[in-house]
Write an enzyme that holds these catalytic residues in place. Structure first.
Site, PDB file in Angstrom:
ATOM      1  N   ARG A  68       0.850  -1.197   0.000  1.00 29.39           N
ATOM      2  CA  ARG A  68       0.000   0.000   0.000  1.00 29.39           C
ATOM      3  C   ARG A  68       0.881   1.241   0.000  1.00 29.39           C
ATOM      4  NH1 ARG A  68      -2.493  -4.012   2.727  1.00 29.39           N
ATOM      5  NH2 ARG A  68      -4.768  -4.136   2.859  1.00 29.39           N
ATOM      6  N   HIS A  71      -0.135   3.255   4.727  1.00 26.85           N
ATOM      7  CA  HIS A  71      -0.700   2.179   5.561  1.00 26.85           C
ATOM      8  C   HIS A  71      -0.191   0.801   5.131  1.00 26.85           C
ATOM      9  CE1 HIS A  71      -3.815   4.705   7.605  1.00 26.85           C
ATOM     10  NE2 HIS A  71      -3.713   5.410   6.506  1.00 26.85           N
ATOM     11  N   ARG A 108      -8.497  -3.955   9.997  1.00 24.53           N
ATOM     12  CA  ARG A 108      -7.053  -3.891   9.770  1.00 24.53           C
ATOM     13  C   ARG A 108      -6.526  -2.619  10.432  1.00 24.53           C
ATOM     14  NH1 ARG A 108      -3.353  -1.809   6.060  1.00 24.53           N
ATOM     15  NH2 ARG A 108      -1.473  -3.047   5.813  1.00 24.53           N
ATOM     16  N   ASN A 144      -9.046   6.376  11.353  1.00 25.47           N
ATOM     17  CA  ASN A 144      -7.745   6.477  12.011  1.00 25.47           C
ATOM     18  C   ASN A 144      -7.941   6.576  13.514  1.00 25.47           C
ATOM     19  OD1 ASN A 144      -6.069   6.432   9.744  1.00 25.47           O
ATOM     20  ND2 ASN A 144      -6.009   8.656   9.540  1.00 25.47           N
ATOM     21  N   PHE A 157      -3.251  15.375  -0.879  1.00 21.02           N
ATOM     22  CA  PHE A 157      -2.784  14.116  -0.284  1.00 21.02           C
ATOM     23  C   PHE A 157      -1.436  13.659  -0.855  1.00 21.02           C
ATOM     24  CE2 PHE A 157      -3.046   9.447   0.528  1.00 21.02           C
ATOM     25  CZ  PHE A 157      -3.102   9.499   1.905  1.00 21.02           C
ATOM     26  N   HIS A 335     -12.558   0.769   1.183  1.00 16.56           N
ATOM     27  CA  HIS A 335     -12.920   1.888   0.313  1.00 16.56           C
ATOM     28  C   HIS A 335     -14.000   2.716   1.012  1.00 16.56           C
ATOM     29  CE1 HIS A 335     -13.770   4.314  -3.016  1.00 16.56           C
ATOM     30  NE2 HIS A 335     -14.354   3.475  -3.843  1.00 16.56           N
ATOM     31  N   ARG A 354     -11.217  10.814  -1.344  1.00 22.33           N
ATOM     32  CA  ARG A 354     -10.999   9.421  -0.935  1.00 22.33           C
ATOM     33  C   ARG A 354     -11.935   8.499  -1.713  1.00 22.33           C
ATOM     34  NH1 ARG A 354     -11.223   8.705   5.388  1.00 22.33           N
ATOM     35  NH2 ARG A 354     -10.107   6.781   4.914  1.00 22.33           N
ATOM     36  N   TYR A 358      -9.498   5.178  -3.333  1.00 25.81           N
ATOM     37  CA  TYR A 358      -9.342   3.805  -2.827  1.00 25.81           C
ATOM     38  C   TYR A 358      -9.580   2.759  -3.907  1.00 25.81           C
ATOM     39  CZ  TYR A 358      -8.683   5.722   1.782  1.00 25.81           C
ATOM     40  OH  TYR A 358      -8.162   6.397   2.849  1.00 25.81           O
ATOM     41  N   ARG A 365      -3.006  -2.313  -6.993  1.00 27.51           N
ATOM     42  CA  ARG A 365      -2.409  -3.153  -5.944  1.00 27.51           C
ATOM     43  C   ARG A 365      -2.863  -4.601  -6.066  1.00 27.51           C
ATOM     44  NH1 ARG A 365      -3.223  -4.534  -0.565  1.00 27.51           N
ATOM     45  NH2 ARG A 365      -5.336  -3.712  -0.467  1.00 27.51           N
TER      46      ARG A 365
HETATM   47 FE1  HDD Z   1      -6.399   6.838   3.325  1.00 32.71          FE
HETATM   48  C1  HDD Z   1      -5.299   3.673   2.901  1.00 32.71           C
HETATM   49  C2  HDD Z   1      -7.425   6.090   6.514  1.00 32.71           C
HETATM   50  C3  HDD Z   1      -7.155  10.150   3.856  1.00 32.71           C
HETATM   51  C4  HDD Z   1      -5.843   7.481   0.063  1.00 32.71           C
HETATM   52  N1  HDD Z   1      -6.352   5.202   4.488  1.00 32.71           N
HETATM   53  C5  HDD Z   1      -5.866   3.979   4.134  1.00 32.71           C
HETATM   54  C6  HDD Z   1      -6.029   3.062   5.217  1.00 32.71           C
HETATM   55  C7  HDD Z   1      -6.620   3.748   6.234  1.00 32.71           C
HETATM   56  C8  HDD Z   1      -6.834   5.095   5.770  1.00 32.71           C
HETATM   57  C9  HDD Z   1      -6.992   3.204   7.592  1.00 32.71           C
HETATM   58  C10 HDD Z   1      -5.578   1.612   5.221  1.00 32.71           C
HETATM   59  C11 HDD Z   1      -6.681   0.688   4.846  1.00 32.71           C
HETATM   60  C12 HDD Z   1      -6.195  -0.731   4.932  1.00 32.71           C
HETATM   61  O1  HDD Z   1      -5.929  -1.184   6.059  1.00 32.71           O
HETATM   62  O2  HDD Z   1      -6.076  -1.367   3.900  1.00 32.71           O
HETATM   63  N2  HDD Z   1      -7.069   7.920   4.884  1.00 32.71           N
HETATM   64  C13 HDD Z   1      -7.523   7.413   6.075  1.00 32.71           C
HETATM   65  C14 HDD Z   1      -8.157   8.463   6.837  1.00 32.71           C
HETATM   66  C15 HDD Z   1      -8.067   9.607   6.099  1.00 32.71           C
HETATM   67  C16 HDD Z   1      -7.392   9.265   4.864  1.00 32.71           C
HETATM   68  C17 HDD Z   1      -8.813   8.283   8.192  1.00 32.71           C
HETATM   69  C18 HDD Z   1      -8.570  10.983   6.397  1.00 32.71           C
HETATM   70  C19 HDD Z   1      -9.623  11.219   7.071  1.00 32.71           C
HETATM   71  N3  HDD Z   1      -6.449   8.520   2.173  1.00 32.71           N
HETATM   72  C20 HDD Z   1      -6.825   9.776   2.578  1.00 32.71           C
HETATM   73  C21 HDD Z   1      -6.861  10.656   1.427  1.00 32.71           C
HETATM   74  C22 HDD Z   1      -6.505   9.899   0.342  1.00 32.71           C
HETATM   75  C23 HDD Z   1      -6.249   8.563   0.837  1.00 32.71           C
HETATM   76  C24 HDD Z   1      -7.241  12.115   1.460  1.00 32.71           C
HETATM   77  C25 HDD Z   1      -6.381  10.274  -1.107  1.00 32.71           C
HETATM   78  C26 HDD Z   1      -6.976  11.262  -1.669  1.00 32.71           C
HETATM   79  N4  HDD Z   1      -5.609   5.785   1.789  1.00 32.71           N
HETATM   80  C27 HDD Z   1      -5.518   6.247   0.520  1.00 32.71           C
HETATM   81  C28 HDD Z   1      -5.048   5.192  -0.450  1.00 32.71           C
HETATM   82  C29 HDD Z   1      -4.887   3.952   0.463  1.00 32.71           C
HETATM   83  C30 HDD Z   1      -5.253   4.490   1.824  1.00 32.71           C
HETATM   84  C31 HDD Z   1      -3.897   5.577  -1.285  1.00 32.71           C
HETATM   85  C32 HDD Z   1      -3.559   3.209   0.425  1.00 32.71           C
HETATM   86  C33 HDD Z   1      -3.892   1.753   0.344  1.00 32.71           C
HETATM   87  C34 HDD Z   1      -5.319   1.710   0.189  1.00 32.71           C
HETATM   88  O3  HDD Z   1      -5.845   2.968   0.129  1.00 32.71           O
HETATM   89  O4  HDD Z   1      -6.001   0.708   0.075  1.00 32.71           O
HETATM   90  O5  HDD Z   1      -5.980   5.000  -1.439  1.00 32.71           O
END
Ligand code: HDD
Length: 666
Positions: A68, A71, A108, A144, A157, A335, A354, A358, A365
Site C-alpha cells: 500500500r 498504511h 485492519r 484512524n 494528499f 474503500h 478518498r 481507494y 495493488r
Molecule cells: Fe487513506 C489507505 C485512513 C485520507 C488514500 N487510508 C488507508 C487506510 C486507512 C486510511 C486506515 C488503510 C486501509 C487498509 O488497512 O487497507 N485515509 C484514512 C483516513 C483519512 C485518509 C482516516 C482521512 C480522514 N487517504 C486519505 C486521502 C486519500 C487517501 C485524502 C487520497 C486522496 N488511503 C488512501 C489510499 C490507500 C489508503 C492511497 C492506500 C492503500 C489503500 O488505500 O487501500 O488509497
C-alpha cells in the site's frame, strides 16, 4: 471458539486445509522430488524441461504485490458487531436496525508512513479500518486513531504523503516524521497544525491496538427510510481505555520487538482476551449544520464531545485471527465509498477525494477489477450485475446477457429497491477555492493544548524538540515555531528555547478546553497487562505464587525472568534475562535481590521500567535489587510481602507520569 458467523462460513469454500496430502504442481501433477532440479548427469547443467523447477521458481518470483502506498504495515482480525438498539429513526441500514444477528467484521490496524517491514511503534497515525459484512453488502469504515486529518482537500494528499515519506534522494528516514521535508510541508500548510498536535502527543504511540480509539474523521450522513438525513461522526471507544507508550520506551521497543503491536493483538485473541470497542456516534440534525464556529465539512476539526455528546450504539469484539496473512490481511481492500443504504457522504472535500482514490489504488495493488472476488473482500450477500471479464475473473457467469435493459434474461439482474443517494440540493460556480469557513487553523490546536494535563504537555514539547531537532534547515524550524506562537505561548516558548530560537510573536490564545481530549481519565484494569517477575535460584516461590494468583486471576499476564532458562523454585522461567527487556512489560516485580542485585542487567531492567513510569513491586529479597538500582524516589514502587492488592492497583493505573525521572540515566 466463537460461534461461526456468515463470513466465517463463506470462507470455508476458499480454505486449503493443512492436511497430509502429497505434493502436486499447480496443474495437479504429483511431484516426486522437490529438492533436486533435473540435470544432465549429476554434475551437469539444469534441463529446461523440468516443469516443476520452472513453475516453482516462477511462482516464487511473483509472490510480492505492491505494498500500500500508505498504511503498508498492518495487522488484521475478524470480529462481530452487536447493535444495542434499532436506529430506525436515523438510518435505514439493516445492520443498524437488527439487534438479533451480529454483523461479521474484519479490521485492519496500520501505521501510515512506514513500509511493510517497518517497526510498529513509530510516531505515526494508526489506521483503524473496519469492513462490516452486512446483509445489504459491505460497509467500510476506513478510519484512524486521530479524529482529524493533516489536510482539508484530498488534492493535497500526494503532497502530504511525499513530504512525510523517506526523502527522495536517499530514502531516509524510514517510518519517521522527524525530517526536513515533513516539517517544511507543515510550516507552509498550517491547516495541518491541529493534526500535528495529535501527532506530537502520546496518541501517536499507542500501547496497543486494543487500547486506542478510532474515528471515521469526516462528517458522514445517516439517512432514514423517509429520506431524512442526520450528520454523523463515527467513534470507536476501546473498552480497555486509551493508553500510550512513552517516547524513550518506543525507541527501545523498535529494536526489541518491531512487531510489538501486531504481536500484542495476535496473542490477545489467541488467549481469548478479545479486544472490544464501543461504536459511538455524534449526531447533528441538518438544521444545526451552521451552528458551530467551524465547518462540519472540514476534516481538520472535531466536534468537541462537550458540544455534542457521544451516543454508544453497539460493540465490536475481535475474536478470530486470520489464518493467512497475505490472503486476508494483505489482500483486504477498503474503500470509503463502500456504503450501504442508510449511510451517505457529505461534501467534505477530503472524503470526496478518498471516494475516488481507494478503488483506483486497489486496481493497481490487486491487479485488476476482480479484486472484490478475493475471499476476504466478498460480501456475504449475492453479487449480481453485468460487469464482466477482466484479469483474474473467477466466476462463470451463465447468463446469455450482460447488458441492461434486456428481454432475453427477463430483464435480470434488475436494478430496483437499491441504494438511493441522498437528494442533497447543490448549486454553485465551478471554482478552485476553499470556503472561508475552513480558514481557522489554530483554534482547535489551542483547544487540544489547553485540554492536556501537565505530563501530556511535557510530552508534546519533548516530541516537538525531538522531531525539530532532526531538521537540518533552520528556517523550517523557525517557520514551525512561528505557528506554535499562534497556538499557545507556553508551547511556543518551550520549543523555541529548546531549539535555541527567539520566542516568536504570540497570538491572543483562545480560552476553552475539552476534557475528553486528555488521556488522564481512563477505565483502569490489570486485565491483559504484562508483568515481568525477576527471579533467580533461591527466590521465595511462595510469595511469587501468591502475587501471581491475584494478578492472573484478574487477567494479567505474568512472565518469569531469570538469569537462565529452566525453572526457579519450581516455577517455569519464561525468558532468560539476557533475552528480556523491561520495555516489553507494563510493570516489573523484583522477587530476588541476592543473585540479581549485583547484575547490571537486572538493575537496568528495574531502572528503565522506573524511567518509563511503570509500577514496580518488590517481594522477598527483591528490595535489595531495588536498592541496587538506586532509584531517585519511590513513587509507584510497592514493596513488602502481601503487596498483591496495592501492586494490582498500581499496574491498573498504567503509568506514574508524575514520577520525577529527569535524573534517571536509563
Ligand atoms: Fe487513506 C489507505 C485512513 C485520507 C488514500 N487510508 C488507508 C487506510 C486507512 C486510511 C486506515 C488503510 C486501509 C487498509 O488497512 O487497507 N485515509 C484514512 C483516513 C483519512 C485518509 C482516516 C482521512 C480522514 N487517504 C486519505 C486521502 C486519500 C487517501 C485524502 C487520497 C486522496 N488511503 C488512501 C489510499 C490507500 C489508503 C492511497 C492506500 C492503500 C489503500 O488505500 O487501500 O488509497
Amino acid at each position: 471458539m466463537p460461534d461461526r458467523d456468515a463470513k466465517d462460513r463463506q470462507l470455508d469454500g476458499s480454505r486449503v486445509p493443512s492436511d497430509k496430502l502429497n505434493m502436486t504442481t499447480d496443474q495437479g501433477i504429483r511431484v516426486d522430488d522437490t529438492d533436486n532440479s533435473l540435470r544432465a548427469g549429476t554434475r551437469g547443467p539444469t534441463i529446461m524441461e523440468d516443469f516443476h523447477f520452472r513453475e516453482k521458481l516462477t511462482r516464487f518470483d511473483h509472490e510480492r504485490i505492491p505494498e500500500r502506498v500508505v498504511h503498508a504495515r498492518g495487522a488484521g482480525a475478524y470480529g462481530v458487531f452487536q447493535l444495542y438498539e434499532p436506529l430506525g429513526d436515523l438510518t435505514s441500514a439493516a445492520f443498524l436496525n437488527d439487534t438479533s444477528t451480529p454483523t461479521p467484521t474484519f479490521v485492519r490496524f496500520s501505521t501510515v508512513a512506514g513500509s511493510r517491514g517497518s517497526a510498529d511503534t513509530v510516531r505515526d497515525v494508526r489506521g483503524f479500518a473496519t469492513k462490516f459484512y452486512t446483509t445489504q453488502g459491505n460497509f467500510d469504515l476506513v478510519g484512524n486513531n486521530f479524529p482529524v486529518f493533516f489536510i482539508q482537500d484530498g488534492i493535497k494528499f500526494p503532497d502530504f504523503v511525499h513530504a512525510v515519506k523517506p526523502e527522495p534522494h536517499n530514502e531516509i528516514p524510514q517510518a519517521q516524521s522527524a525530517h526536513d521535508t515533513f516539517w517544511d510541508f507543515v510550516q507552509l500548510q498550517p491547516e495541518s497544525l491541529h493534526m500535528i498536535m495529535w501527532l506530537m502527543s502520546d496518541r501517536a504511540i499507542p500501547r496497543s491496538y486494543r487500547m486506542m480509539q478510532g474515528f471515521g474523521v469526516h462528517t458522514f450522513r445517516l439517512v432514514n427510510a423517509s429520506g431524512q438525513g442526520t450528520f454523523v461522526k463515527w467513534h470507536w471507544r476501546p473498552v480497555l481505555g486509551t493508553y500510550s507508550l512513552v517516547w524513550d520506551e518506543v525507541l527501545r521497543i523498535q529494536g526489541n520487538d518491531p512487531d510489538y503491536n501486531r504481536r500484542d493483538l495476535w496473542e490477545a485473541i489467541e488467549r481469548g482476551a478479545y479486544p472490544e470497542y464501543e461504536l459511538c456516534v455524534q449526531l447533528v440534525p441538518e438544521s444545526r449544520e451552521h451552528d458551530f464556529d467551524f465547518d462540519l465539512l472540514d476534516a481538520t476539526k472535531i466536534i468537541p464531545e462537550e458540544l455534542v455528546p457521544l451516543r454508544p450504539i453497539g460493540r465490536m469484539t475481535l475474536n478470530r485471527n486470520p489464518q493467512n496473512f497475505f490472503a486476508e490481511t494483505e489482500q483486504v481492500a477498503f474503500h470509503t465509498a463502500n456504503v450501504v443504504p442508510g449511510i451517505d457522504f457529505t461534501n467534505d472535500p477530503l472524503l470526496q477525494a478518498r471516494n475516488f482514490s481507494y478503488l483506483d489504488t486497489q486496481l493497481l495493488r490487486l491487479a485488476g477489477p476482480n479484486f472484490p472476488q478475493i475471499p476476504i473482500n466478498r460480501p456475504i450477500n449475492e453479487v449480481r450485475n453485468d460487469q464482466r471479464d477482466g484479469f483474474h475473473q473467477h466466476l462463470i457467469h451463465e447468463s446469455r446477457t450482460s447488458y441492461a435493459p434486456n428481454s432475453i434474461s427477463g430483464g435480470c439482474p434488475a436494478a430496483m429497491d437499491g441504494y438511493r443517494h441522498y437528494q442533497e440540493k447543490v448549486e454553485g460556480h465551478k471554482i478552485r477555492m476553499r470556503s472561508p469557513s475552513f480558514e481557522d487553523h489554530y483554534s482547535q490546536a489551542t483547544l487540544f493544548w489547553n485540554s492536556m494535563s501537565n505530563w501530556e504537555k511535557q510530552h508534546i514539547v519533548a516530541a516537538f524538540l525531538f522531531e525539530l531537532g532532526h531538521v537540518e534547515r533552520k528556517p523550517i524550524k523557525e517557520g514551525v515555531v512561528r505557528h506554535l506562537g499562534q497556538i499557545h505561548p507556553d508551547l511556543a516558548t518551550q520549543v523555541a528555547e529548546g531549539l535555541g530560537l527567539p520566542a516568536p510573536a504570540m497570538a491572543q490564545v483562545h480560552a476553552g478546553t475539552s476534557p475528553a481530549l486528555s488521556m488522564t481519565d481512563q477505565p483502569q484494569s490489570v486485565a491483559t497487562r504484562k508483568i515481568a517477575i525477576l527471579m533467580a535460584d533461591g527466590t521465595d516461590a511462595a510469595e511469587v505464587t501468591a502475587l501471581r494468583e491475584t494478578l492472573e486471576g484478574r487477567g494479567a499476564i505474568c512472565e518469569v525472568i531469570a538469569p537462565a532458562e529452566g525453572t526457579v523454585g519450581g516455577i517455569r522461567v519464561d525468558r532468560q534475562l539476557g533475552a528480556a527487556s523491561s520495555v516489553l512489560y507494563d510493570a516489573v516485580v523484583a522477587a530476588d535481590g541476592q543473585a540479581l542485585a549485583p547484575l547490571g542487567r537486572a538493575q537496568f531492567f528495574v531502572k528503565e521500567a522506573f524511567k518509563h513510569g511503570k509500577a514496580i513491586g518488590a517481594v522477598g529479597t527483591g528490595r535489595e535489587l531495588i536498592e541496587a538500582a538506586r532509584l531517585p524516589n519511590f513513587v509507584g514502587v510497592v514493596m513488602g510481602d502481601g503487596i498483591a492488592e496495592k501492586f494490582a492497583t498500581a499496574v491498573a493505573g498504567h503509568r506514574f507520569h508524575e514520577r520525577d525521572v529527569a535524573a534517571v540515566p536509563a
